[in-house]
Scaffold this active site. Sequence first.
Site, PDB file in Angstrom:
ATOM      1  N   GLY B  42       0.782  -1.235   0.000  1.00 23.35           N
ATOM      2  CA  GLY B  42       0.000   0.000   0.000  1.00 23.35           C
ATOM      3  C   GLY B  42       0.812   1.283   0.000  1.00 23.35           C
ATOM      4  O   GLY B  42       0.284   2.349   0.301  1.00 23.35           O
ATOM      5  N   SER B 111      12.213  -0.594  -1.973  1.00 27.72           N
ATOM      6  CA  SER B 111      13.517  -0.275  -1.326  1.00 27.72           C
ATOM      7  C   SER B 111      13.812  -1.270  -0.206  1.00 27.72           C
ATOM      8  O   SER B 111      13.827  -0.903   0.964  1.00 27.72           O
ATOM      9  CB  SER B 111      13.551   1.173  -0.824  1.00 27.72           C
ATOM     10  OG  SER B 111      12.403   1.518  -0.075  1.00 27.72           O
TER      11      SER B 111
END
Lengths: 203, 203
Positions: B42, B111
Site C-alpha cells: 500500500g 527499497s
Amino acid sequence: MASQKTSSNVVWHHATITRETREELNGHKSAVLWFTGLSGSGKSTLAHAVEEALYKKGCRTFVLDGDNVRHGLCGDLGFSIEDRTENIRRVGEVAKLFTEAGTVVLTAFISPLKSDREAVRNIMPHGDFLEIYCAAVLDVCEERDVKGLYKKARAGEIPEFTGISSPYEAPVDPELEVNTGELSLEASAEKVLNLLTVRGIVT
Amino acid sequence: MASQKTSSNVVWHHATITRETREELNGHKSAVLWFTGLSGSGKSTLAHAVEEALYKKGCRTFVLDGDNVRHGLCGDLGFSIEDRTENIRRVGEVAKLFTEAGTVVLTAFISPLKSDREAVRNIMPHGDFLEIYCAAVLDVCEERDVKGLYKKARAGEIPEFTGISSPYEAPVDPELEVNTGELSLEASAEKVLNLLTVRGIVT
C-alpha cells in the site's frame, strides 16, 4: 471486520493531484527553460535572475545546474561524450518531473550537442521545452573567465573543453536567443520573462 | 558603453531564492516521506492519499514512484541488486532536489535493503528523511496481489521478487510504522499526517 477495514486499501488509488491541479494552485503553468551556451556565457546567472523575478511574482521555480546535479544525481558521471550525454538525459528527466510537479524549472548546462538537447525536447509534451540560447561569443566568455576554466583549458589542463577542444553546436531555431555578451543582465532577464508571458506560462 | 552594459553579467549571481524562501512562500516545510514495504503493502496508495490531504491544505507535494521514474530517469536500469541500488540512489538524489525546491516529496519504492535506505538518509540534512514502514505481512500482500505479480513470482516468471525470492529488510527504527495490512487507508493517512504535524512540517 478486518476485511472491511482493509477494503479501501485493495483498490488502486489513482493520483488525484495532477499537473493541472498543481498549476491551478500555483497560479501559473509549468515549463522547462533550457539555457544553453558556452561556459561563461551567463546561463546560471541569467537563470537565477529570472528565478528571482518569478519568485517575486509568487511562482514556483527551481534551477538545475552543475552545482546541485554534478555532485549528486550525476556524481557517477565524468565528462566524456557518453557521460555528458547521460548527464543531460538525466537532467532532462528530472526537469520533466519538476514540470509534472507544477514548477517552472530552469536548467543551466552547456549542453553542447544538438542531439542531446533534442532528445530532452522529445521526452516532454509539446511546448514544455523552451530552448534559450545564451549567445555570447567565445572571445567574451574567455575574457570573462569567471571560473578560470578557459585559462586551464588553454594550458591543456582540461581535456575536451567546450569551445576550445570540444565542439559547441549552437541552436538553429531556439525559442529565444539572448545576446548575453552584449545585453545587461536585467535586459536579458526581461527577454526571458517576456517569452514566458507570450507563451501564457506566467501572467 | 559595451563594458558598462555587460558589467552586471560578470559578477557571479548568487542564488537568492533558497529552500527557506520557498518554504516561506509555501507556508510549510519540505521533507521526504520515504514509504517502504513489500509489493502490495500500500505504499503508492498511501502516498497518494497523503498527497491529496496535503494538497487540500495548500501544500506543494510530489510523489515519486515506479510509474514516473522507472521508464524515465531510471529507464536504463534493470532489477539486479546493483541496478536496484542505483535506482534508489537516483530517487534519493531527486527527492533531495525536490526538498530544496520546497516540496514535500513522497517516494513509494519497495527499497528492500537497509543499506540503500540509509544511504539516502545520509545525503539529506538531518530530519529531512522520514522513513515510513508500510508493515503489511507477506500473506496479506500476496492475497491482495493487485498487479498479479505474486502469482507470476510464484510461477517463477519474475526472478528476484522481494518477499518470495529476494529479501526484504524491514526498518528497525523507522520514523513511522503503519500497519497497512490492518488499518483503513484513512486511518493510515491520518498517522502520516500526524507525523508531519508533530515534526512541524505542516500545521
